[in-house]
Motif scaffolding. Structure first.
Motif, PDB file in Angstrom:
ATOM      1  N   SER A   1      26.975  50.604  45.789  1.00 19.31           N
ATOM      2  CA  SER A   1      27.762  49.322  45.416  1.00 19.31           C
ATOM      3  C   SER A   1      29.131  49.920  45.290  1.00 19.31           C
ATOM      4  N   ALA A   2      30.201  49.210  45.809  1.00 10.78           N
ATOM      5  CA  ALA A   2      31.583  49.535  45.683  1.00 10.78           C
ATOM      6  C   ALA A   2      32.309  48.478  45.125  1.00 10.78           C
ATOM      7  N   HIS A   3      32.959  48.926  44.245  1.00  5.69           N
ATOM      8  CA  HIS A   3      33.862  47.926  43.090  1.00  5.69           C
ATOM      9  C   HIS A   3      35.351  48.125  43.312  1.00  5.69           C
ATOM     10  N   HIS A   4      35.691  47.101  43.279  1.00  3.89           N
ATOM     11  CA  HIS A   4      37.409  47.015  43.240  1.00  3.89           C
ATOM     12  C   HIS A   4      37.633  46.988  41.632  1.00  3.89           C
ATOM     13  N   VAL A   5      38.617  48.021  41.092  1.00  3.65           N
ATOM     14  CA  VAL A   5      38.685  47.868  39.829  1.00  3.65           C
ATOM     15  C   VAL A   5      40.125  48.127  39.540  1.00  3.65           C
ATOM     16  N   HIS A   6      40.711  47.343  38.757  1.00  5.27           N
ATOM     17  CA  HIS A   6      42.202  47.652  38.361  1.00  5.27           C
ATOM     18  C   HIS A   6      42.361  48.154  36.969  1.00  5.27           C
ATOM     19  N   GLU A   7      42.844  49.349  36.882  1.00 11.12           N
ATOM     20  CA  GLU A   7      42.861  49.944  35.533  1.00 11.12           C
ATOM     21  C   GLU A   7      44.399  50.738  35.340  1.00 11.12           C
ATOM     22  N   SER A   8      45.123  50.557  34.268  1.00  9.88           N
ATOM     23  CA  SER A   8      46.291  51.077  34.245  1.00  9.88           C
ATOM     24  C   SER A   8      47.199  50.940  35.375  1.00  9.88           C
TER      25      SER A   8
END
Length: 129
Positions: free
Chosen positions: A40-47
């Motif tokens: 799985s590849a996830h696009h995550v937006h954090e900080s």
């Protein structure tokens, strides 16, 4: 700057995509000897930073020796061990900004998949994931 869409297109051209959303891809890689591995590849937006999280399943947590899994992960060059929704995973996260698809996505992906597949084989003697 590399975009999530570039990662998606890269994966679509090279691997069998099993499932896809706006921020998540699940795909399969051939690992040789008749074995495959799901990733799985996830696009995550954090900080205020965009990240790509790559993960690959090793087995169902209640069915494997978690101590041995942690020992194997502890000497692995890449990937942190975790359990998500009852599934033991190897995970690796890289920032999306200025990402070199070849150096910072493909190489870690290959190492992570090889380790997850080897761990799955050792810990479950199967090829479920």
């Amino acid at each position: 700057m590399t975009s999530w869409n570039e990662i998606v297109n890269y994966v679509r051209l090279r691997y069998e995509v099993l499932e896809e959303t706006d921020v998540w891809l699940r795909f399969r890689l051939d690992t040789g000897n008749g074995r495959t591995q799901q990733v799985s590849a996830h696009h995550v937006h954090e900080s205020d930073v965009d990240w790509i999280e790559i993960s690959s399943a090793v087995g169902r947590a209640e069915e494997i020796d978690l101590r041995r899994f942690l020992e194997l992960a502890g000497v692995s060059l890449i990937g942190g061990a975790g359990v998500v929704d009852g599934i033991a995973l190897l995970k690796h996260t890289v920032p999306l900004e200025n990402l070199s698809v070849r150096e910072e996505f493909e190489r870690p992906l290959a190492l992570l998949v090889a380790s997850a597949d080897a761990f799955e084989h050792e810990l479950t003697s199967s090829d479920h994931f």
